[in-house]
Design a protein around this motif. Structure first.
Motif, mmCIF file in Angstrom:
data_model
loop_
_atom_site.group_PDB
_atom_site.id
_atom_site.type_symbol
_atom_site.label_atom_id
_atom_site.label_comp_id
_atom_site.label_asym_id
_atom_site.label_seq_id
_atom_site.Cartn_x
_atom_site.Cartn_y
_atom_site.Cartn_z
ATOM 1 N N ASP A 44 -42.493 11.496 -15.515
ATOM 2 C CA ASP A 44 -43.838 10.912 -15.391
ATOM 3 C C ASP A 44 -44.900 11.998 -15.269
ATOM 4 O O ASP A 44 -45.822 11.920 -14.444
ATOM 5 C CB ASP A 44 -43.893 9.958 -14.196
ATOM 6 N N HIS A 57 -37.239 6.514 -22.081
ATOM 7 C CA HIS A 57 -38.142 5.516 -21.505
ATOM 8 C C HIS A 57 -37.389 4.648 -20.503
ATOM 9 O O HIS A 57 -36.337 4.085 -20.812
ATOM 10 C CB HIS A 57 -38.754 4.659 -22.603
ATOM 11 N N ASN A 58 -37.934 4.592 -19.282
ATOM 12 C CA ASN A 58 -37.321 3.807 -18.196
ATOM 13 C C ASN A 58 -35.826 4.108 -18.048
ATOM 14 O O ASN A 58 -34.984 3.200 -18.103
ATOM 15 C CB ASN A 58 -37.529 2.312 -18.453
ATOM 16 N N TYR A 88 -36.167 7.716 -8.953
ATOM 17 C CA TYR A 88 -36.026 6.250 -8.962
ATOM 18 C C TYR A 88 -37.242 5.606 -9.616
ATOM 19 O O TYR A 88 -38.391 5.960 -9.333
ATOM 20 C CB TYR A 88 -35.864 5.762 -7.526
ATOM 21 N N HIS A 89 -36.997 4.690 -10.529
ATOM 22 C CA HIS A 89 -38.035 3.955 -11.250
ATOM 23 C C HIS A 89 -38.904 4.863 -12.120
ATOM 24 O O HIS A 89 -40.080 4.572 -12.357
ATOM 25 C CB HIS A 89 -38.909 3.145 -10.289
ATOM 26 N N CYS A 90 -38.333 5.951 -12.570
ATOM 27 C CA CYS A 90 -39.049 6.827 -13.495
ATOM 28 C C CYS A 90 -39.331 6.070 -14.792
ATOM 29 O O CYS A 90 -38.457 5.378 -15.334
ATOM 30 C CB CYS A 90 -38.200 8.067 -13.785
ATOM 31 N N LYS A 91 -40.533 6.172 -15.280
ATOM 32 C CA LYS A 91 -40.915 5.475 -16.512
ATOM 33 C C LYS A 91 -40.727 6.342 -17.756
ATOM 34 O O LYS A 91 -40.373 5.842 -18.820
ATOM 35 C CB LYS A 91 -42.362 5.001 -16.404
ATOM 36 N N SER A 92 -40.993 7.635 -17.618
ATOM 37 C CA SER A 92 -40.903 8.517 -18.785
ATOM 38 C C SER A 92 -40.262 9.841 -18.379
ATOM 39 O O SER A 92 -40.816 10.586 -17.578
ATOM 40 C CB SER A 92 -42.294 8.771 -19.370
ATOM 41 N N HIS A 100 -32.235 4.779 -16.479
ATOM 42 C CA HIS A 100 -31.518 4.339 -15.284
ATOM 43 C C HIS A 100 -30.352 5.294 -15.046
ATOM 44 O O HIS A 100 -29.403 5.330 -15.817
ATOM 45 C CB HIS A 100 -30.997 2.909 -15.464
#
Length: 385
Positions: free
Chosen positions: A341, A113-114, A61-65, A116
């Motif tokens: 990340d 990137h980001n 959840y809310h992984c950026k990379s 969902h």
């Protein structure tokens, strides 16, 4: 007059040539030892497979990379790859194709990137594979006292924690080898006699320490230990990972390769042979004599070097940097390597019946141009006469 002189000079030249010792360069000058020597196995029964292989990754959840490395099979002397094409869903990402410099393994690298929700990477390609038979005769394997420097990667054993136990095993193998050659064959025999295939208690990392201490594991543990034993005895070895091109829960499977002059790199599958022999011995449809004949044939095929036309090579070797580099080097790659990340996501093991959660999983479909037999399931593939 001029013609007579020319004939005379020709006869003199031919006479002189008969006095010069004849040297057969190809016979007296051995082929140079090189790790990139092409496979020399006898090829038979080609099968062309249309492959559709997907990797479904669920980032935190809310992984950026989210970064994914997928091994890309390559054409060589014993397999042909065509029409390779990657797609992604739902986000469109074009892969970066790179080769790592140590073993030459190729990877398709994806960076989301980001992201969902789950991301699906699909690789479609066509692969032509053959049954490979090296027809190795152990007594003809040549001894090499000084390997070229290029083989140093394949001669350094994995660091063994329990050296005392390891040396005892090598000593035991050495006693068995005194009247037999090569010692690598005796190492394979020892592993067959002392390791138990286990879907749950496995390292998934070709870990010789796990195999030696637990005496259990997956194919990678069998072949990781044998590779380390072989290197300790002076045989260049490597673990090779690939795909079984037919429906199965865990599509990846590894084999052992050893460089044995004059054959070059030879492929061995200890774990699948052991499972086949176990199935033969437990069969209620075979007579005692048939069991003995099939067991002998299965072990002979192992020793002579064999690779099936439903297995596709993806990667060679252990302990290397990915391309482009990940946060750390990898031990092996089975079907993919994933980081969220900068942290590696857990390695899935769909063969483990107790496992219910997966950070990523594979889905696969294979279509062959003809029916083929599975050599480690079908006894008709064994010459048991």
């Amino acid at each position: 007059m001029f013609q007579h002189r020319s004939l005379f000079h020709l006869f003199v030249l031919l006479f002189i040539l008969t006095l010069i010792p004849c040297t057969n360069i190809s016979a007296e000058t051995p082929s140079p030892l090189k790790p990139d020597t092409p496979y020399t196995a006898k090829k038979s029964e080609p099968v062309t497979h249309d492959v559709e292989f997907s990797i479904i990754v669920t980032p935190p959840y809310h992984c950026k990379s989210l970064k994914v490395w997928v091994p890309v099979p390559q054409s060589d002397a014993v397999q042909e790859i065509e029409d390779s094409h990657f797609t992604t869903f739902p986000v469109n990402v074009n892969p970066q194709i790179s080769s790592e410099p140590v073993y030459g393994n190729r990877f398709a690298y994806f960076e989301f990137h980001n992201p969902h929700g789950a991301q699906i990477i699909t690789h479609r390609f066509q692969a032509k594979a053959w049954n490979l038979n090296w027809q190795l005769e152990p007594e003809t394997v040549e001894t090499v006292s000084n390997w070229p420097d290029q083989f140093s990667l394949y001669l350094t054993p994995q660091n063994i924690q329990d050296q005392q136990q390891f040396q005892q095993v090598l000593k035991q193998i050495g006693k068995e080898t005194q009247s037999k050659s090569p010692g690598l064959i005796q190492a394979m025999n020892w592993i067959d006699q002392n390791l138990t295939y286990d879907h749950i208690n496995a390292s998934l990392q070709a870990d010789a320490n796990h195999a030696l201490s637990q005496r259990r594991g997956h194919c990678s543990d069998y072949h990781g230990l044998c590779a380390t034993m072989g290197r300790a005895m002076g045989y260049p070895t490597r673990v090779t990972y690939g795909l079984g091109l037919y429906p199965k829960n865990s599509p990846s499977h590894c084999k052992l390769e050893a460089f044995l002059p004059p054959y070059g790199w030879v492929s061995f599958d200890i774990s699948e042979t052991q499972k086949l022999v176990k199935a033969i011995q437990s069969s209620s449809d075979l007579t005692t004599q048939q069991k003995q004949n099939f067991t002998t044939a299965a072990r002979q095929r192992l020793r002579s070097g064999f690779r099936e036309n439903s297995w596709l090579l993806l990667t060679k070797g252990t302990d290397y940097e990915l391309a482009p580099p990940a946060s750390k080097p990898v031990r092996i790659i089975r079907t993919a390597y994933v980081e969220a990340d900068g942290i590696a996501l857990p390695e899935p093991d769909p063969a483990n019946i107790n496992k219910r959660e997966f950070s990523w999983m594979t889905s696969h479909r294979y279509t062959a141009d003809k029916a083929f037999k599975k050599p480690f399931k079908d006894l008709s593939t064994l010459n048991s006469d």
